[in-house]
Design a protein around this motif. Sequence first.
Motif, PDB file in Angstrom:
ATOM      1  N   PRO A 241      -2.870 -45.133 -61.454  1.00  0.00           N
ATOM      2  CA  PRO A 241      -2.839 -43.730 -62.091  1.00  0.00           C
ATOM      3  C   PRO A 241      -1.406 -43.654 -62.873  1.00  0.00           C
ATOM      4  CG  PRO A 241      -2.238 -43.651 -59.815  1.00  0.00           C
ATOM      5  CD  PRO A 241      -2.761 -45.060 -60.129  1.00  0.00           C
ATOM      6  N   THR A 242      -0.712 -44.694 -62.654  1.00  0.00           N
ATOM      7  CA  THR A 242       0.923 -44.245 -63.421  1.00  0.00           C
ATOM      8  C   THR A 242       1.526 -45.347 -64.275  1.00  0.00           C
ATOM      9  OG1 THR A 242       2.121 -45.012 -61.302  1.00  0.00           O
ATOM     10  CG2 THR A 242       1.493 -42.492 -61.454  1.00  0.00           C
ATOM     11  N   ALA A 243       0.749 -46.775 -63.884  1.00  0.00           N
ATOM     12  CA  ALA A 243       1.484 -47.829 -64.635  1.00  0.00           C
ATOM     13  C   ALA A 243       1.277 -48.008 -65.825  1.00  0.00           C
ATOM     14  CB  ALA A 243       0.790 -48.933 -63.858  1.00  0.00           C
ATOM     15  N   GLY A 244       2.168 -48.795 -66.592  1.00  0.00           N
ATOM     16  CA  GLY A 244       1.875 -49.219 -68.181  1.00  0.00           C
ATOM     17  C   GLY A 244       1.159 -50.144 -68.426  1.00  0.00           C
ATOM     18  N   HIS A 245       1.302 -50.782 -69.573  1.00  0.00           N
ATOM     19  CA  HIS A 245       0.505 -51.941 -70.010  1.00  0.00           C
ATOM     20  C   HIS A 245       0.704 -53.149 -69.182  1.00  0.00           C
ATOM     21  CE1 HIS A 245      -1.892 -54.473 -72.627  1.00  0.00           C
ATOM     22  NE2 HIS A 245      -1.090 -55.330 -72.748  1.00  0.00           N
ATOM     23  N   ASP A 246       2.003 -53.483 -68.640  1.00  0.00           N
ATOM     24  CA  ASP A 246       2.432 -54.627 -67.759  1.00  0.00           C
ATOM     25  C   ASP A 246       2.148 -54.141 -66.268  1.00  0.00           C
ATOM     26  OD1 ASP A 246       3.399 -56.744 -66.506  1.00  0.00           O
ATOM     27  OD2 ASP A 246       4.923 -57.005 -67.927  1.00  0.00           O
ATOM     28  N   LEU A 247       0.977 -54.254 -65.893  1.00  0.00           N
ATOM     29  CA  LEU A 247       0.521 -53.597 -64.501  1.00  0.00           C
ATOM     30  C   LEU A 247       1.095 -54.548 -63.523  1.00  0.00           C
ATOM     31  CD1 LEU A 247      -0.973 -51.826 -62.642  1.00  0.00           C
ATOM     32  CD2 LEU A 247      -3.154 -52.936 -63.284  1.00  0.00           C
ATOM     33  N   PRO A 248       1.131 -55.809 -63.656  1.00  0.00           N
ATOM     34  CA  PRO A 248       2.044 -56.716 -62.685  1.00  0.00           C
ATOM     35  C   PRO A 248       3.539 -56.453 -62.662  1.00  0.00           C
ATOM     36  CG  PRO A 248       0.341 -58.013 -63.890  1.00  0.00           C
ATOM     37  CD  PRO A 248       0.337 -56.703 -64.782  1.00  0.00           C
ATOM     38  N   LEU A 249       4.017 -56.058 -63.439  1.00  0.00           N
ATOM     39  CA  LEU A 249       5.466 -55.846 -63.492  1.00  0.00           C
ATOM     40  C   LEU A 249       5.599 -54.267 -62.825  1.00  0.00           C
ATOM     41  CD1 LEU A 249       8.304 -55.830 -64.185  1.00  0.00           C
ATOM     42  CD2 LEU A 249       7.879 -54.736 -66.371  1.00  0.00           C
ATOM     43  N   ASP A 250       4.784 -53.266 -63.146  1.00  0.00           N
ATOM     44  CA  ASP A 250       4.932 -51.980 -62.777  1.00  0.00           C
ATOM     45  C   ASP A 250       4.559 -51.757 -61.342  1.00  0.00           C
ATOM     46  OD1 ASP A 250       5.978 -51.299 -65.231  1.00  0.00           O
ATOM     47  OD2 ASP A 250       4.564 -49.721 -65.611  1.00  0.00           O
ATOM     48  N   ASP A 251       3.453 -52.456 -60.893  1.00  0.00           N
ATOM     49  CA  ASP A 251       2.950 -52.454 -59.326  1.00  0.00           C
ATOM     50  C   ASP A 251       2.113 -53.536 -58.922  1.00  0.00           C
ATOM     51  OD1 ASP A 251       2.399 -51.400 -56.674  1.00  0.00           O
ATOM     52  OD2 ASP A 251       1.440 -49.587 -57.627  1.00  0.00           O
ATOM     53  N   GLY A 252       3.058 -54.586 -58.744  1.00  0.00           N
ATOM     54  CA  GLY A 252       2.576 -56.131 -58.258  1.00  0.00           C
ATOM     55  C   GLY A 252       1.684 -55.601 -57.172  1.00  0.00           C
ATOM     56  N   PRO A 253       2.410 -55.302 -56.103  1.00  0.00           N
ATOM     57  CA  PRO A 253       1.611 -55.151 -54.741  1.00  0.00           C
ATOM     58  C   PRO A 253       0.193 -54.459 -54.927  1.00  0.00           C
ATOM     59  CG  PRO A 253       3.880 -54.648 -54.586  1.00  0.00           C
ATOM     60  CD  PRO A 253       3.710 -54.775 -55.967  1.00  0.00           C
ATOM     61  N   TRP A 254       0.243 -53.410 -55.623  1.00  0.00           N
ATOM     62  CA  TRP A 254      -1.304 -52.810 -55.991  1.00  0.00           C
ATOM     63  C   TRP A 254      -2.177 -54.143 -56.592  1.00  0.00           C
ATOM     64  CZ3 TRP A 254      -4.347 -51.802 -60.140  1.00  0.00           C
ATOM     65  CH2 TRP A 254      -5.519 -51.174 -59.874  1.00  0.00           C
ATOM     66  N   VAL A 255      -1.811 -54.709 -57.684  1.00  0.00           N
ATOM     67  CA  VAL A 255      -2.556 -55.615 -58.183  1.00  0.00           C
ATOM     68  C   VAL A 255      -2.999 -56.815 -57.165  1.00  0.00           C
ATOM     69  CG1 VAL A 255      -2.839 -57.645 -60.003  1.00  0.00           C
ATOM     70  CG2 VAL A 255      -1.434 -55.354 -60.417  1.00  0.00           C
ATOM     71  N   ALA A 256      -2.096 -57.053 -56.399  1.00  0.00           N
ATOM     72  CA  ALA A 256      -2.313 -58.141 -55.350  1.00  0.00           C
ATOM     73  C   ALA A 256      -3.446 -57.634 -54.156  1.00  0.00           C
ATOM     74  CB  ALA A 256      -1.005 -58.470 -54.441  1.00  0.00           C
ATOM     75  N   ARG A 257      -3.184 -56.407 -54.031  1.00  0.00           N
ATOM     76  CA  ARG A 257      -4.249 -55.564 -53.120  1.00  0.00           C
ATOM     77  C   ARG A 257      -5.588 -55.684 -53.764  1.00  0.00           C
ATOM     78  NH1 ARG A 257       0.096 -52.145 -51.986  1.00  0.00           N
ATOM     79  NH2 ARG A 257      -0.792 -50.429 -53.341  1.00  0.00           N
ATOM     80  N   GLN A 258      -5.774 -55.295 -54.942  1.00  0.00           N
ATOM     81  CA  GLN A 258      -7.020 -55.361 -55.591  1.00  0.00           C
ATOM     82  C   GLN A 258      -7.636 -56.562 -55.562  1.00  0.00           C
ATOM     83  OE1 GLN A 258      -8.274 -52.229 -56.223  1.00  0.00           O
ATOM     84  NE2 GLN A 258      -6.153 -51.320 -55.494  1.00  0.00           N
ATOM     85  N   VAL A 259      -6.909 -57.563 -55.884  1.00  0.00           N
ATOM     86  CA  VAL A 259      -7.422 -59.001 -56.060  1.00  0.00           C
ATOM     87  C   VAL A 259      -7.845 -59.417 -54.449  1.00  0.00           C
ATOM     88  CG1 VAL A 259      -6.717 -61.362 -56.255  1.00  0.00           C
ATOM     89  CG2 VAL A 259      -6.104 -59.836 -57.928  1.00  0.00           C
ATOM     90  N   GLU A 260      -7.267 -59.183 -53.379  1.00  0.00           N
ATOM     91  CA  GLU A 260      -7.455 -59.493 -52.209  1.00  0.00           C
ATOM     92  C   GLU A 260      -8.858 -58.895 -51.777  1.00  0.00           C
ATOM     93  OE1 GLU A 260      -5.566 -59.479 -47.765  1.00  0.00           O
ATOM     94  OE2 GLU A 260      -4.862 -58.048 -49.084  1.00  0.00           O
ATOM     95  N   ARG A 261      -9.034 -57.363 -52.154  1.00  0.00           N
ATOM     96  CA  ARG A 261     -10.347 -56.905 -51.754  1.00  0.00           C
ATOM     97  C   ARG A 261     -11.271 -57.453 -52.748  1.00  0.00           C
ATOM     98  NH1 ARG A 261      -7.581 -50.930 -52.763  1.00  0.00           N
ATOM     99  NH2 ARG A 261      -6.247 -50.815 -50.626  1.00  0.00           N
ATOM    100  N   PHE A 262     -11.192 -57.717 -54.006  1.00  0.00           N
ATOM    101  CA  PHE A 262     -12.306 -58.296 -54.743  1.00  0.00           C
ATOM    102  C   PHE A 262     -12.602 -59.683 -54.364  1.00  0.00           C
ATOM    103  CE2 PHE A 262     -12.606 -60.956 -58.853  1.00  0.00           C
ATOM    104  CZ  PHE A 262     -14.026 -60.653 -59.222  1.00  0.00           C
TER     105      PHE A 262
END
Length: 269
Positions: A241-262
Amino acid sequence: MSTSAQAAVPATHTAPWVLLRGLTREARHWGEFAALLRAVQPGAPVIALDLPGNGGLHAQRSPASVPAMAAHCRAALQAMGVAPPYRVLAMSLGAMVAVAWAHAQPRELAAAVLINTSLRPFGAFHQRLRPSQYATLLRLALTGADAAEWERSILGLTSQRRLGTAERDALLGAWTAWRRESPVSGANALRQLLAAARYRASQSRPAVPFLVLASTHDALVDPRCSRRLAQAWALPIAEHPTAGHDLPLDDGPWVARQVERFVCTLKAP
């Protein structure tokens, strides 16, 4: 690890994660995210590749097409002794490369995570790259902007993260040093832009499990491109809801959680 290292990866029963960045970016720009991915995917090698023209391969000519970039990635992994299947996590131009790879060699990919990409025919031209950013990108590519100016501009275009002065200075200092060490030529930046603009994915979905990640406040690419791709191919999608284009920079832990769930939804490769 980048393609320039040509390092061998230990044999494993777990498919490696291959990380691909976007326009003019290199393996080092993943920053802390690679470690976050390793933490949620223990035992899986994480290999960050540079596309020709970027990073350790900055002296090479960037391919004029996205499929040629995908072919380079396949050849680089083979040269490193890393056999398929692979899992790919890629953003922006890198995600286009992942899709081209999936179309050409679907059996090589066990899964792919596409971050803030903008594929034709799933986004209009003005959505695939916001018109408000044309002038900045062309100025950087054509006028020979110095490394510090280039990186300040890129951070402003790609991140919505609120950084303290010290953290911002440290980040820009590292990025500027990398660009000076491995400068991306204006010609290569333009070739990458043109390759991305020309690439058109098939309407049909490749036989690869995909996850789409998008940023609501992406100032470079309209998130509707990711939404339409997910709808057309019936793919799972998560939107920050708040990150910019470089999502891994803006919220890397969120990306990692999405990957883990996937990954938990998939059969082990």
